[in-house]
Each structure stands twice: as structure tokens, then as C-alpha cells.
Design an enzyme around this catalytic site. Sequence first.
Site, PDB file in Angstrom:
ATOM      1  N   SER A 145      -7.973 -77.857 -25.685  1.00 25.60           N
ATOM      2  CA  SER A 145      -7.810 -77.283 -24.356  1.00 25.60           C
ATOM      3  C   SER A 145      -7.490 -78.405 -23.384  1.00 25.60           C
ATOM      4  O   SER A 145      -7.929 -79.536 -23.570  1.00 25.60           O
ATOM      5  CB  SER A 145      -9.106 -76.577 -23.950  1.00 25.60           C
ATOM      6  OG  SER A 145      -9.210 -76.533 -22.547  1.00 25.60           O
ATOM      7  N   SER A 156      29.997 -61.434 -29.749  1.00 27.37           N
ATOM      8  CA  SER A 156      28.775 -61.546 -30.565  1.00 27.37           C
ATOM      9  C   SER A 156      28.722 -62.860 -31.332  1.00 27.37           C
ATOM     10  O   SER A 156      27.816 -63.078 -32.126  1.00 27.37           O
ATOM     11  CB  SER A 156      28.688 -60.370 -31.542  1.00 27.37           C
ATOM     12  OG  SER A 156      29.855 -60.307 -32.341  1.00 27.37           O
ATOM     13  N   LYS A 193      22.209 -56.954 -34.998  1.00 20.01           N
ATOM     14  CA  LYS A 193      22.018 -58.317 -35.489  1.00 20.01           C
ATOM     15  C   LYS A 193      20.913 -59.083 -34.777  1.00 20.01           C
ATOM     16  O   LYS A 193      20.056 -59.683 -35.433  1.00 20.01           O
ATOM     17  CB  LYS A 193      23.334 -59.089 -35.430  1.00 20.01           C
ATOM     18  CG  LYS A 193      24.251 -58.724 -36.583  1.00 20.01           C
ATOM     19  CD  LYS A 193      25.608 -59.295 -36.422  1.00 20.01           C
ATOM     20  CE  LYS A 193      26.720 -58.300 -36.260  1.00 20.01           C
ATOM     21  NZ  LYS A 193      26.485 -56.940 -35.879  1.00 20.01           N
ATOM     22  N   GLU A 200      -3.389 -67.063 -33.673  1.00 15.83           N
ATOM     23  CA  GLU A 200      -3.180 -66.164 -32.532  1.00 15.83           C
ATOM     24  C   GLU A 200      -1.700 -65.851 -32.343  1.00 15.83           C
ATOM     25  O   GLU A 200      -1.322 -64.719 -32.021  1.00 15.83           O
ATOM     26  CB  GLU A 200      -3.739 -66.790 -31.253  1.00 15.83           C
ATOM     27  CG  GLU A 200      -5.256 -66.842 -31.236  1.00 15.83           C
ATOM     28  CD  GLU A 200      -5.776 -67.617 -30.027  1.00 15.83           C
ATOM     29  OE1 GLU A 200      -6.519 -67.038 -29.242  1.00 15.83           O
ATOM     30  OE2 GLU A 200      -5.423 -68.799 -29.877  1.00 15.83           O
ATOM     31  N   HIS A 258     -16.928 -51.317 -39.461  1.00 16.26           N
ATOM     32  CA  HIS A 258     -17.143 -51.236 -38.001  1.00 16.26           C
ATOM     33  C   HIS A 258     -17.529 -52.599 -37.423  1.00 16.26           C
ATOM     34  O   HIS A 258     -18.192 -52.664 -36.398  1.00 16.26           O
ATOM     35  CB  HIS A 258     -18.237 -50.220 -37.645  1.00 16.26           C
ATOM     36  CG  HIS A 258     -18.078 -48.895 -38.312  1.00 16.26           C
ATOM     37  ND1 HIS A 258     -17.410 -47.842 -37.736  1.00 16.26           N
ATOM     38  CD2 HIS A 258     -18.482 -48.453 -39.536  1.00 16.26           C
ATOM     39  CE1 HIS A 258     -17.422 -46.796 -38.566  1.00 16.26           C
ATOM     40  NE2 HIS A 258     -18.054 -47.148 -39.668  1.00 16.26           N
TER      41      HIS A 258
HETATM   42  N1  ARG Z   1      31.111 -57.892 -33.869  1.00 16.29           N
HETATM   43  C1  ARG Z   1      31.155 -56.578 -34.382  1.00 16.29           C
HETATM   44  C2  ARG Z   1      29.753 -56.128 -34.741  1.00 16.29           C
HETATM   45  O1  ARG Z   1      28.934 -56.939 -34.868  1.00 16.29           O
HETATM   46  C3  ARG Z   1      32.028 -56.520 -35.599  1.00 16.29           C
HETATM   47  C4  ARG Z   1      32.619 -55.193 -35.844  1.00 16.29           C
HETATM   48  C5  ARG Z   1      33.622 -54.873 -34.796  1.00 16.29           C
HETATM   49  N2  ARG Z   1      34.350 -53.692 -35.070  1.00 16.29           N
HETATM   50  C6  ARG Z   1      35.022 -53.097 -34.122  1.00 16.29           C
HETATM   51  N3  ARG Z   1      35.676 -52.032 -34.443  1.00 16.29           N
HETATM   52  N4  ARG Z   1      35.055 -53.507 -32.885  1.00 16.29           N
HETATM   53  O2  ARG Z   1      29.490 -54.974 -34.892  1.00 16.29           O
END
Ligand code: ARG
Length: 457
Positions: free
Chosen positions: A277, A23, A325, A290, A156
Site C-alpha cells: 500500500s 478495422s 473482433k 483481485e 454459506h
Molecule cells: N473489415 C471487415 C470486417 O471485419 C471485412 C469484411 C468486409 N466486407 C464488406 N463487405 N465490407 O467485417
Amino acid sequence: MTKMWAGRTAGVTDSVADDFNSSIRFDCKMFREDITGSMAHAVMLGAKGIITRQESEQLIDGLQAILEDLDSGALEFDLGCEDIHMFVEQVLTQRLGDVGRKLHTARSRNDQVALDLRMYLRSQIDEITALVKDVLTALVDQAEANKAVIMPGYTHLQRAQPILFSHHLMAYAMMLLRDLDRLADCRKRMNVSPIGCCALAGTTYDTDRRFEARQLGFDSVAMNSIDGVSDRDFCVELMSGLSMLMMHLSRFSEELILWSSWEFQFIELSDAYTTGSSIMPQKKNPDMAELVRGKTGRVYGDLTALLTTLKGLPLAYNKDMQEDKEAVFDAVDTVKMCLKVFAPMLATLTVKPENMKKAAQGGFINATDLADYLVKKGMPFRSAYKISGQIVAKCMQSGCVLETLPLSEYQAFSDLFGEDLYHEIDLNTCVEKRISEGGTSLFSVETQIAYVKEKLA
Ligand code: ARG
């Protein structure tokens, strides 16, 4: 590379699995929060004697140096790391040796990631709040600059009653004030520290969660460690508040698009916020408005994605939660971009009072006032309503408007009509007499503007 968590397994994973699992591409956004969170943790570990004072200081200095190096660009994220937490710990350990390995005492990535995310989103709420205030300021400025401009109010999308343009703008101000309230409310529940919940069950070390929370500006600590690491309500709440905010911007965008069309010509957007355009030379397109309208769907999508991810998750942490996230970051970034373009687009648009007035003059927009005239002369409203409708039909037949229908014609419908009716149905009178609280009279709108300004101060 062998994983930091090698032990139970050899810690060697397939490279495709590594990419899938990692991540750091997106959670690197939280590096500052991760490092400051770790610094507070090191302070607490030292203060409680879980590590020595000297070790605590070494960790703090090491973390500070990593922060500075990331800020200056001297250090780059290692995308081979699983996440930002592992990355920081890895660099720290490379630089400090065994002391670095002590940082993760009495902590888990489960409480760490929840902490980072709360801290990151807390400051994003503050930024978004400031940006919403910029839009509100632009609204107030436009309302003040065009305070007495009359336009048709619609229901309306049919011309309904004359209103002040400034009144219409203040309607959006009220929505945005509620959005600010929602953000502030969400921030309150977000500002609870999960750190010290550890993996899920708390810890056997003699930690001080409140001390750690206070250092990081939290109001309180999560009361249940299982909830502390499982809770993502704060992300959902934020995205739901942001969805509502986008819904408001989208409705407003729709009106700006309509008003700037050749058919309406109530406003003209500044060249800086329109495009041309590639084929039609005459075009001036409201692309920004838009896109704000379009991106609303995207923010709703982020909210729906996370709600769906969380549905059915058992307690406590599950890797599914890593999906929080990208959704919440996307919603936050999108909203910020929209607000940044919306405020100046609003501030620079030109109002065309003559066109608004002209539109308000057709369409029998003062028919309610005609009925009210008869009511004030003693006729029951429902009867007055009917007669006024018949008079509108009559005007349409003879191709005139209420203002130009002769008095004799009025009197054929009711002898209550007198010369004073023309004053009563004048658009300025229609607006000025709507003095009820929150109504469209200049006095009432000035009160609304003052209210918004006070909230902004
Ligand atoms: N990268 C993980 C997340 O965003 C962090 C937490 C990871 N915890 C674990 N037990 N693998 O959720």
C-alpha cells in the site's frame, strides 16, 4: 486515397468516415492467417486453372515475401487501409502489378474475414488450452504437496465439515477440465471452412472448396454459403466458454483473497504476486487475484456485446459484424493474461496447515459425525441430528467443544454414547471415513488427483 473498391462511386470518402469504418487497427492481428489463407486460395486458383500456374506461383511468392517482411518489421501496416485484407492485397498489387489483382478472384472479403477469424481463434484456443493446463498442473502439484492437510469445508461461508485442502483444490481442477472440454468442443465447430462461400451466394468459377479447406487444416466446409459468411456462433461459443472459465478463476480468486486475509491466514501468496500500500506499511495486497476477479466482468461484457450486436442482424454479411473482433480479441487477450499470472501465483503460494487445522477444530465441524455415530448405534438419523444439535448448544453454553465434553454429559442425552465416540469425532477420522466416491478421504482424493493427471497427460 482512392479506394480499391472505387467504381460504383468515386471511392473518395470523408476522412472521419474512413477512420470510423476502418478495422485495420485491430484486424491486423490476423495478418498471418490472412496471408496463409490467401496462399491456399492462390494454390487452388492455379490448380483449378482459374489462373495460370505461373500466376499462382507469383502470388504465393509475393504473399510469402509480405509475410516475411511483416515478421521482420521491414513492412509496416498502413493504417490508411480499410482492413487487413485490403492492406495485403494493396501491397501485393504494388509489388506484382496486374497479377496481384487476380488474387481476389472467386472470393469476397466476407468469406475471407470469416476464414481469418476462424483460423486465428483456432490457434488462440490451442494457446489457452495450454495455459489452462499450466493452472491444472499447479493445482495438482499443490494438492500433492499438501495432500493430507485438513481444513474446514464451508457452506454459506460457515464452517460445515472437515475436508482435505487437496480435495478443495481438486474441485477447481474438475471445473477447469470441463473448461478444456468446452474449448475442444468449440474448436470442433470452429474448424469448418467458410472460404469459397464468397460474398454470400457461392461462385460461378469451378473452385474446389474442400481442397482449399484441407490445405488450411479445416475438418470440413460450411454447407450453406449464406450461413458461411453470416455465422459468428463460433465467436459467441468461445466467449461463452471463456466466460465460464473466468467465472471459475474468479471464484478461486475470491477464496485466495479470503484465505490470505489476516482473519483466515490459511495461505500466504508469494511476494511476487502481491503489492504493498502507498500509505499503510503493513499491507500485502492480493492485487493479482483481485484483478482476475475484476476482469471476469470484462469478459462477460465482451460476450454480451457481441450477442447484442448479432441480435436482429439480417442475413448475410452486415458491417455490424466487424464489431465481433474487438470483443473476441479482448476476451481472448484478457483470459490469456489472467491464466499467465494465475498459474505461477498458485504454484508459489504457501499453505499454512496449522492455521487450517486450528480453524477446523472450532465451530463444531464434526457435529454431522456425532449424529452419524448415533445412527451407527441404531438411532434414526433425524433423532440423532436433533440430539447432536442439543449437544452443540450445551457445549456452547459451557464453553467447550465436542472433543472436550465429558462422556457423562453425553450419556445424559443418550445411553448409546460410549468412550469410542471421541475417536469417531476426531477430525482425522471424520476425513478418513469419507470414502464415498469423490469424497474427502485421502484415498478418494488420490483417485481424483490421478484422474486429473491422466487427463493432463
Ligand atoms: N473489415 C471487415 C470486417 O471485419 C471485412 C469484411 C468486409 N466486407 C464488406 N463487405 N465490407 O467485417
